[in-house]
Design a protein around this motif. Structure first.
Motif, PDB file in Angstrom:
ATOM      1  N   GLY A 196      22.484   9.607 -52.473  1.00  0.00           N
ATOM      2  CA  GLY A 196      21.996  10.889 -51.987  1.00  0.00           C
ATOM      3  C   GLY A 196      21.803  10.984 -50.491  1.00  0.00           C
ATOM      4  N   ALA A 197      22.230   9.985 -49.728  1.00  0.00           N
ATOM      5  CA  ALA A 197      22.087  10.020 -48.269  1.00  0.00           C
ATOM      6  C   ALA A 197      23.085  11.003 -47.660  1.00  0.00           C
ATOM      7  N   LYS A 198      22.724  11.544 -46.496  1.00  0.00           N
ATOM      8  CA  LYS A 198      23.580  12.508 -45.810  1.00  0.00           C
ATOM      9  C   LYS A 198      23.688  12.126 -44.334  1.00  0.00           C
ATOM     10  N   LEU A 199      24.921  11.998 -43.859  1.00  0.00           N
ATOM     11  CA  LEU A 199      25.144  11.626 -42.466  1.00  0.00           C
ATOM     12  C   LEU A 199      26.182  12.551 -41.840  1.00  0.00           C
ATOM     13  N   ARG A 200      25.853  13.037 -40.650  1.00  0.00           N
ATOM     14  CA  ARG A 200      26.819  13.721 -39.791  1.00  0.00           C
ATOM     15  C   ARG A 200      27.106  12.798 -38.619  1.00  0.00           C
ATOM     16  N   TYR A 201      28.350  12.388 -38.505  1.00  0.00           N
ATOM     17  CA  TYR A 201      28.717  11.424 -37.462  1.00  0.00           C
ATOM     18  C   TYR A 201      29.846  12.014 -36.614  1.00  0.00           C
ATOM     19  N   VAL A 202      29.629  12.064 -35.307  1.00  0.00           N
ATOM     20  CA  VAL A 202      30.617  12.593 -34.370  1.00  0.00           C
ATOM     21  C   VAL A 202      30.973  11.499 -33.374  1.00  0.00           C
ATOM     22  N   ASN A 203      32.264  11.211 -33.251  1.00  0.00           N
ATOM     23  CA  ASN A 203      32.754  10.194 -32.314  1.00  0.00           C
ATOM     24  C   ASN A 203      33.662  10.876 -31.296  1.00  0.00           C
ATOM     25  N   HIS A 252      37.269   1.435 -38.362  1.00  0.00           N
ATOM     26  CA  HIS A 252      36.122   2.235 -38.770  1.00  0.00           C
ATOM     27  C   HIS A 252      36.115   2.370 -40.285  1.00  0.00           C
ATOM     28  N   GLN A 253      34.983   2.034 -40.918  1.00  0.00           N
ATOM     29  CA  GLN A 253      34.899   2.081 -42.375  1.00  0.00           C
ATOM     30  C   GLN A 253      33.549   2.623 -42.818  1.00  0.00           C
ATOM     31  N   ALA A 254      33.582   3.391 -43.903  1.00  0.00           N
ATOM     32  CA  ALA A 254      32.368   3.965 -44.461  1.00  0.00           C
ATOM     33  C   ALA A 254      32.325   3.721 -45.958  1.00  0.00           C
ATOM     34  N   SER A 255      31.112   3.474 -46.472  1.00  0.00           N
ATOM     35  CA  SER A 255      30.895   3.252 -47.904  1.00  0.00           C
ATOM     36  C   SER A 255      29.848   4.238 -48.394  1.00  0.00           C
ATOM     37  N   LEU A 256      30.191   5.033 -49.405  1.00  0.00           N
ATOM     38  CA  LEU A 256      29.311   6.071 -49.922  1.00  0.00           C
ATOM     39  C   LEU A 256      28.886   5.744 -51.353  1.00  0.00           C
ATOM     40  N   SER A 257      27.579   5.776 -51.589  1.00  0.00           N
ATOM     41  CA  SER A 257      27.037   5.570 -52.935  1.00  0.00           C
ATOM     42  C   SER A 257      26.959   6.899 -53.682  1.00  0.00           C
ATOM     43  N   ASN A 258      26.352   6.893 -54.865  1.00  0.00           N
ATOM     44  CA  ASN A 258      26.280   8.098 -55.702  1.00  0.00           C
ATOM     45  C   ASN A 258      25.696   9.290 -54.945  1.00  0.00           C
ATOM     46  N   ASP A 259      26.420  10.399 -55.002  1.00  0.00           N
ATOM     47  CA  ASP A 259      25.963  11.687 -54.447  1.00  0.00           C
ATOM     48  C   ASP A 259      25.736  11.655 -52.932  1.00  0.00           C
ATOM     49  N   ALA A 260      26.208  10.635 -52.257  1.00  0.00           N
ATOM     50  CA  ALA A 260      26.106  10.591 -50.796  1.00  0.00           C
ATOM     51  C   ALA A 260      27.102  11.569 -50.177  1.00  0.00           C
ATOM     52  N   LYS A 261      26.765  12.077 -48.981  1.00  0.00           N
ATOM     53  CA  LYS A 261      27.616  13.041 -48.298  1.00  0.00           C
ATOM     54  C   LYS A 261      27.818  12.600 -46.853  1.00  0.00           C
ATOM     55  N   LEU A 262      29.072  12.604 -46.414  1.00  0.00           N
ATOM     56  CA  LEU A 262      29.421  12.199 -45.054  1.00  0.00           C
ATOM     57  C   LEU A 262      30.301  13.262 -44.419  1.00  0.00           C
ATOM     58  N   GLN A 263      29.872  13.744 -43.246  1.00  0.00           N
ATOM     59  CA  GLN A 263      30.741  14.573 -42.408  1.00  0.00           C
ATOM     60  C   GLN A 263      31.059  13.768 -41.150  1.00  0.00           C
ATOM     61  N   TRP A 264      32.336  13.437 -40.988  1.00  0.00           N
ATOM     62  CA  TRP A 264      32.770  12.523 -39.925  1.00  0.00           C
ATOM     63  C   TRP A 264      33.788  13.262 -39.063  1.00  0.00           C
ATOM     64  N   THR A 265      33.434  13.473 -37.793  1.00  0.00           N
ATOM     65  CA  THR A 265      34.309  14.193 -36.868  1.00  0.00           C
ATOM     66  C   THR A 265      34.674  13.299 -35.706  1.00  0.00           C
ATOM     67  N   ILE A 266      35.969  13.187 -35.421  1.00  0.00           N
ATOM     68  CA  ILE A 266      36.412  12.393 -34.277  1.00  0.00           C
ATOM     69  C   ILE A 266      37.171  13.302 -33.306  1.00  0.00           C
ATOM     70  N   ALA A 267      37.017  12.999 -32.021  1.00  0.00           N
ATOM     71  CA  ALA A 267      37.798  13.658 -30.976  1.00  0.00           C
ATOM     72  C   ALA A 267      38.405  12.561 -30.122  1.00  0.00           C
ATOM     73  N   ALA A 268      39.731  12.478 -30.088  1.00  0.00           N
ATOM     74  CA  ALA A 268      40.435  11.439 -29.332  1.00  0.00           C
ATOM     75  C   ALA A 268      41.195  12.104 -28.196  1.00  0.00           C
ATOM     76  N   LEU A 269      40.672  11.937 -26.983  1.00  0.00           N
ATOM     77  CA  LEU A 269      41.287  12.557 -25.815  1.00  0.00           C
ATOM     78  C   LEU A 269      41.794  11.536 -24.811  1.00  0.00           C
ATOM     79  N   GLY A 270      41.217  10.340 -24.789  1.00  0.00           N
ATOM     80  CA  GLY A 270      41.543   9.376 -23.750  1.00  0.00           C
ATOM     81  C   GLY A 270      42.357   8.202 -24.241  1.00  0.00           C
TER      82      GLY A 270
END
Length: 339
Positions: A127-134, A148-166
């Protein structure tokens, strides 16, 4: 690299930990040890092995069970000319925890040289919730490798946004493991390349349990003689029924010498799933430019407007106005005059 850390006293009192990782390993050994390197295959490639053998610095973010961190946690990593960054970031959210983490990496000057070989592990409890911006904006002569790796348990929510400019060259592996039933991930990517930049992103959405949902969208704009390569895979393990997986990659070519390669894939070993993918590549529509010019825009202003609109779908997904505005401004400034 990250040199110091600061956390509000109220968050410290709630048990939140925000510090330099190699210092925290000894202080919080019982907490860190079960998760550090738990997702890494050291033999995956030579850069993963190099990072595992030589890492130093980096950051630890730990949020205890059922704790809500209201203000975003900001990590800033700076690379000096000719320096090497081997930092490792570990983010742990216990059951029911919620947080937002912003990671900005940049060089001291736009033309700086350097070498970055880093790693990121995200661990989300039930049930954890993470917003991650790189936001990656290394200098033009930096060689950038990361896992880069992420592991999600039951009902966990991840919003992962990356911006690669350089960076001059980048090779990044990004993997989300939906290990719990009902877990959800949304991965967003903004790539903008110029000169002779070459960015390669290898992504994996792995569904291990039923009722998981993954939504993946990468958009890239390329000018000059730059190149992007995206290899994406949705993998559904046996028994992960009722999976809903989606991936899409759109590319906007701003010059005749730019090149974008998109290689989507599906590997499905379960019944009763919904998995789809798509990819598009094309140039700026001259009719759109003409239409904007007929309303008083210059050609360059018209192209900037079209490029900003191309990325708007991803920008609309970012819930933090300051991050959304900063990313939109950075993209607009990348469009070179005369294109």
């Amino acid at each position: 690299m990250v040199a110091e850390s600061f956390l509000e006293e109220s968050m410290q009192a709630a048990g939140v930990i925000f510090g330099i990782l190699d210092e925290c390993v000894g202080t919080y050994q019982d907490l860190v040890k079960p998760h550090l390197w738990s997702q890494f295959d050291f033999e995956r490639d030579r850069f993963c092995s190099l990072h595992a053998a030589t890492w130093c610095g980096g950051q630890l973010v730990y949020v205890p069970r059922n704790t809500f961190v209201e203000r975003p946690l900001l990590i800033q990593s700076s690379l000096g000319d000719g320096f090497t960054d081997l930092g490792h970031t570990l983010i742990i959210l216990e059951d029911g925890a919620e947080a937002t983490v912003l990671y900005e990496s940049s060089s001291d000057a736009q033309n700086d040289h350097g070498f970055h070989c880093g790693g990121l592990e995200i661990v989300l409890g039930h049930g954890a919730k993470l917003r991650y911006v790189n936001f990656q904006n290394w200098g033009r002569n930096v060689w950038h490798f990361a896992h880069h790796q992420a592991s999600l348990s039951n009902d966990a929510k991840l919003q992962w946004t990356i911006a690669a400019l350089g960076s001059r060259f980048a090779q990044v592996s990004q993997q989300v493991d939906l290990n719990g039933e009902g877990s959800e991930s949304q991965v967003n990517g903004v790539l903008f390349t110029q000169d002779r930049q070459h960015l390669t992103y290898n992504t994996l959405q792995r569904h291990r349990k039923p009722h998981g949902r993954s939504d993946f969208l990468y958009k890239a704009a390329l000018q000059d003689s730059s190149r992007t390569v995206w290899r994406g895979m949705i993998k559904v393990d046996p028994g992960a029924f009722k999976t809903d997986g989606y991936q899409r990659n759109d590319n906007l070519l701003l010059s005749s010498t730019a090149r974008a390669d998109s290689i989507p894939g599906l590997e499905i070993e379960a019944d009763d799933v919904r998995c789809t993918h798509g990819s598009t590549s094309g140039k700026v529509d001259e009719e759109l430019i003409f239409y904007a010019q007929s309303r008083g825009f210059s050609r360059n202003e018209a192209v900037r407007l079209i490029v900003s609109g191309f990325f708007q779908q991803i920008l609309d997904r970012i819930t933090l106005p300051s991050v959304r505005d900063a990313m939109g401004h950075a993209i607009a400034q990348k469009v070179r005059l005369g294109n």
